[in-house]
Motif scaffolding. Sequence first.
Motif, PDB file in Angstrom:
ATOM      1  N   PRO A 140      58.876  62.430 -14.045  1.00 11.74           N
ATOM      2  CA  PRO A 140      59.495  63.506 -13.268  1.00 11.74           C
ATOM      3  C   PRO A 140      60.107  64.543 -14.211  1.00 11.74           C
ATOM      4  N   GLY A 141      59.916  65.818 -13.880  1.00  9.84           N
ATOM      5  CA  GLY A 141      60.490  66.883 -14.712  1.00  9.84           C
ATOM      6  C   GLY A 141      59.557  67.381 -15.791  1.00  9.84           C
ATOM      7  N   TYR A 142      58.433  66.672 -16.026  1.00  8.78           N
ATOM      8  CA  TYR A 142      57.472  67.137 -17.031  1.00  8.78           C
ATOM      9  C   TYR A 142      56.841  68.444 -16.555  1.00  8.78           C
ATOM     10  N   PRO A 143      56.604  69.451 -17.378  1.00 10.31           N
ATOM     11  CA  PRO A 143      56.794  69.458 -18.829  1.00 10.31           C
ATOM     12  C   PRO A 143      58.166  69.968 -19.294  1.00 10.31           C
ATOM     13  N   GLU A 144      58.954  70.612 -18.413  1.00 10.37           N
ATOM     14  CA  GLU A 144      60.188  71.253 -18.902  1.00 10.37           C
ATOM     15  C   GLU A 144      61.191  70.242 -19.448  1.00 10.37           C
ATOM     16  N   SER A 145      61.555  69.258 -18.598  1.00  9.08           N
ATOM     17  CA  SER A 145      62.572  68.299 -19.041  1.00  9.08           C
ATOM     18  C   SER A 145      62.257  66.939 -18.430  1.00  9.08           C
ATOM     19  N   SER A 205      57.375  59.766 -10.636  1.00  6.11           N
ATOM     20  CA  SER A 205      56.239  60.220 -11.444  1.00  6.11           C
ATOM     21  C   SER A 205      55.224  60.961 -10.576  1.00  6.11           C
ATOM     22  N   PHE A 206      54.367  61.720 -11.212  1.00  2.11           N
ATOM     23  CA  PHE A 206      53.346  62.455 -10.457  1.00  2.11           C
ATOM     24  C   PHE A 206      52.074  62.562 -11.283  1.00  2.11           C
ATOM     25  N   TYR A 207      50.979  62.830 -10.573  1.00  4.65           N
ATOM     26  CA  TYR A 207      49.705  63.094 -11.241  1.00  4.65           C
ATOM     27  C   TYR A 207      48.922  64.087 -10.406  1.00  4.65           C
ATOM     28  N   ARG A 208      48.012  64.800 -11.032  1.00  2.00           N
ATOM     29  CA  ARG A 208      47.157  65.731 -10.285  1.00  2.00           C
ATOM     30  C   ARG A 208      46.111  64.943  -9.513  1.00  2.00           C
ATOM     31  N   SER A 209      45.799  65.423  -8.307  1.00  2.66           N
ATOM     32  CA  SER A 209      44.816  64.701  -7.495  1.00  2.66           C
ATOM     33  C   SER A 209      43.441  65.337  -7.582  1.00  2.66           C
ATOM     34  N   ASP A 210      43.308  66.416  -8.367  1.00  7.60           N
ATOM     35  CA  ASP A 210      42.029  67.147  -8.365  1.00  7.60           C
ATOM     36  C   ASP A 210      41.302  67.136  -9.715  1.00  7.60           C
ATOM     37  N   ILE A 211      41.616  66.150 -10.560  1.00  7.96           N
ATOM     38  CA  ILE A 211      40.920  66.082 -11.850  1.00  7.96           C
ATOM     39  C   ILE A 211      39.439  65.760 -11.600  1.00  7.96           C
ATOM     40  N   ALA A 212      38.559  66.602 -12.111  1.00  8.95           N
ATOM     41  CA  ALA A 212      37.093  66.424 -11.996  1.00  8.95           C
ATOM     42  C   ALA A 212      36.586  66.509 -10.564  1.00  8.95           C
ATOM     43  N   LEU A 213      37.426  66.992  -9.652  1.00 14.00           N
ATOM     44  CA  LEU A 213      36.998  67.040  -8.243  1.00 14.00           C
ATOM     45  C   LEU A 213      35.835  68.020  -8.044  1.00 14.00           C
ATOM     46  N   ASN A 214      36.006  69.253  -8.480  1.00 14.90           N
ATOM     47  CA  ASN A 214      34.934  70.240  -8.277  1.00 14.90           C
ATOM     48  C   ASN A 214      33.646  69.824  -8.981  1.00 14.90           C
ATOM     49  N   ALA A 215      33.799  69.278 -10.173  1.00 16.58           N
ATOM     50  CA  ALA A 215      32.609  68.864 -10.932  1.00 16.58           C
ATOM     51  C   ALA A 215      31.898  67.714 -10.233  1.00 16.58           C
ATOM     52  N   SER A 216      32.661  66.813  -9.614  1.00 14.14           N
ATOM     53  CA  SER A 216      32.000  65.679  -8.957  1.00 14.14           C
ATOM     54  C   SER A 216      31.312  66.143  -7.675  1.00 14.14           C
ATOM     55  N   VAL A 217      31.863  67.161  -7.016  1.00  9.98           N
ATOM     56  CA  VAL A 217      31.207  67.723  -5.831  1.00  9.98           C
ATOM     57  C   VAL A 217      29.918  68.440  -6.266  1.00  9.98           C
ATOM     58  N   ALA A 218      30.011  69.216  -7.361  1.00  9.75           N
ATOM     59  CA  ALA A 218      28.842  69.948  -7.861  1.00  9.75           C
ATOM     60  C   ALA A 218      27.733  68.987  -8.281  1.00  9.75           C
ATOM     61  N   GLU A 219      28.140  67.877  -8.872  1.00 11.53           N
ATOM     62  CA  GLU A 219      27.177  66.875  -9.339  1.00 11.53           C
ATOM     63  C   GLU A 219      26.354  66.342  -8.166  1.00 11.53           C
ATOM     64  N   LYS A 220      27.020  66.147  -7.021  1.00  8.33           N
ATOM     65  CA  LYS A 220      26.325  65.636  -5.822  1.00  8.33           C
ATOM     66  C   LYS A 220      25.259  66.637  -5.357  1.00  8.33           C
ATOM     67  N   GLY A 221      25.570  67.913  -5.576  1.00  3.97           N
ATOM     68  CA  GLY A 221      24.632  68.932  -5.123  1.00  3.97           C
ATOM     69  C   GLY A 221      23.392  69.066  -5.987  1.00  3.97           C
ATOM     70  N   ALA A 254      50.202  71.930 -14.684  1.00  2.00           N
ATOM     71  CA  ALA A 254      50.871  70.704 -14.225  1.00  2.00           C
ATOM     72  C   ALA A 254      50.406  70.237 -12.848  1.00  2.00           C
ATOM     73  N   PHE A 255      50.063  71.186 -11.964  1.00  2.43           N
ATOM     74  CA  PHE A 255      49.833  70.794 -10.561  1.00  2.43           C
ATOM     75  C   PHE A 255      48.427  71.123 -10.090  1.00  2.43           C
ATOM     76  N   ASP A 256      48.081  70.567  -8.926  1.00  2.54           N
ATOM     77  CA  ASP A 256      46.763  70.777  -8.335  1.00  2.54           C
ATOM     78  C   ASP A 256      46.441  72.269  -8.214  1.00  2.54           C
ATOM     79  N   ASN A 257      45.149  72.573  -8.208  1.00  5.24           N
ATOM     80  CA  ASN A 257      44.645  73.949  -8.103  1.00  5.24           C
ATOM     81  C   ASN A 257      45.126  74.823  -9.259  1.00  5.24           C
ATOM     82  N   ASP A 258      45.353  74.198 -10.407  1.00 10.43           N
ATOM     83  CA  ASP A 258      45.783  74.925 -11.610  1.00 10.43           C
ATOM     84  C   ASP A 258      47.051  75.727 -11.359  1.00 10.43           C
ATOM     85  N   GLU A 259      47.977  75.113 -10.618  1.00  5.98           N
ATOM     86  CA  GLU A 259      49.276  75.759 -10.426  1.00  5.98           C
ATOM     87  C   GLU A 259      50.319  75.104 -11.324  1.00  5.98           C
ATOM     88  N   GLY A 260      51.450  75.828 -11.484  1.00  2.81           N
ATOM     89  CA  GLY A 260      52.540  75.281 -12.288  1.00  2.81           C
ATOM     90  C   GLY A 260      52.385  75.612 -13.755  1.00  2.81           C
TER      91      GLY A 260
END
Length: 414
Positions: free
Chosen positions: A326-331, A397-413, A206-212
């Motif tokens: 709000p409350g996703y995924p539990e309720s 409401s909420f959303y993760r801020s790190d979707i595809a972040l590592n991959a986009s950094v790696a792509e630059k390299g 659910a959350f950034d850095n694969d937490e939750g």
Amino acid sequence: MKILLVGSGGREHALALGLKADTSCTELHVAPGNPGIASLATLYPIAVTDNQAICDLAKKLAVDLVVVGPEVPLVNGVADVLRQAGFAVFGPSKAAAQLEGSKDFAKGVMRDAGVPTARSYTCTEKSEIEKALDTFGAPYVVKDDGLAAGKGVVVTHDRDAALSHALACTRVVIEEYLKGPEISLFGISDGRNILPMQPAQDFKRAFDNDEGPNTGGMGAYSPLPWAPDDIVDETYEKVLAPMIAEMAARGTPFVGLLYAGLALTDDGIRVIEFNARFGDPETQVLIPRLMTPLATLLYKAATDSLDDTVLQWRDDSAVTVVLAAPGYPESPHTGTSISNVPHIENTQIFHAGTSKSGETLLSAGGRVLTVTGVGSDLTEARDRAYRAISQIELEGSFYRSDIALNASVAEKGN
Ligand code: AMP
Ligand code: GLY
């Protein structure tokens, strides 16, 4: 060609967009659909669990093709009812959908087909469960054998938590922990041939850095610049083709979308799970990248005619981010108004859990919208997706801020 699409989520919105973009699709009908799909198709308020009502609708509309989106109607056998009535169906029979409907069944087919997966035990008794947990040790991987709407799998270091989840299941698969990045690779099959799609990566926590907690998926991207060049060929040879051959040999050919969830371990690829339908939200990044006309493709799959088909892809990258209630995924809290949904070039908003009251758009599910950005690379695609999602107003409401972040950094390299 007249098409009936069954389902109501973000995946179906993406499929509807792809089907509609193919000029051979002259009419698109969706049951039940959602307010986003309403701009592309005629909607019918029918439950996806009502096989007979779906079949009656297909007859009334005299459609040429039925495409079934979600797993529940497939596992309920809607494709069998439709095929018996003479329709071309993209979606596996009840027997073939057992690849998703029963983890133990999927393990048996993998074993017979020689497909690499985690070692496992299927258990029903407490003593067997404890023995299996102690054989593999922590982290424990405990899977409800049957469909559990994304809540069936527990991965934990806590033996008590693993045991209590296992005891709550009627039948449970306990397996070794697989270490390595996960990817989703889909194949489109006519029962004999299977055409691998491009790989995508989903973010399940659910959350950034694969937490939750685990969710149905909080975002996805494609392509995967970091993945080995031969990943598609290898998955075809070691996983997709042998599975299709084994299902055909059993007399239960798999016609539809075979979703392979894979772990890329140090010892090679291993199957984590199969699904019997397009993944959500991976479909929201694959369909915008697919150049092959979708309606024609799915019709060919449904009519045993994929022999000469080759999939073609845009060079573009796509990133999708899920806006969750709000409350996703539990309720998840639903029924809240959504405003400021932007229309931006190279960005597509897919409705997942929405409804309409008059002219007001409301949240109606845990995953409310998915926002896909398309660009020349992942960085551009990501920027577009995040620029659009940040404008949407849905209280809490909420959303993760790190979707595809590592991959986009790696792509630059690169
Ligand atoms: P599934 O519903 O089978 O996709 O499982 C949900 C999530 O649990 C997967 O996406 C993985 O992150 C994790 N998982 C499932 N099986 C394993 C395994 N054998 N080893 C490590 N993680 C796993
Ligand atoms: N993206 C995970 C799923 O569709 O099951």
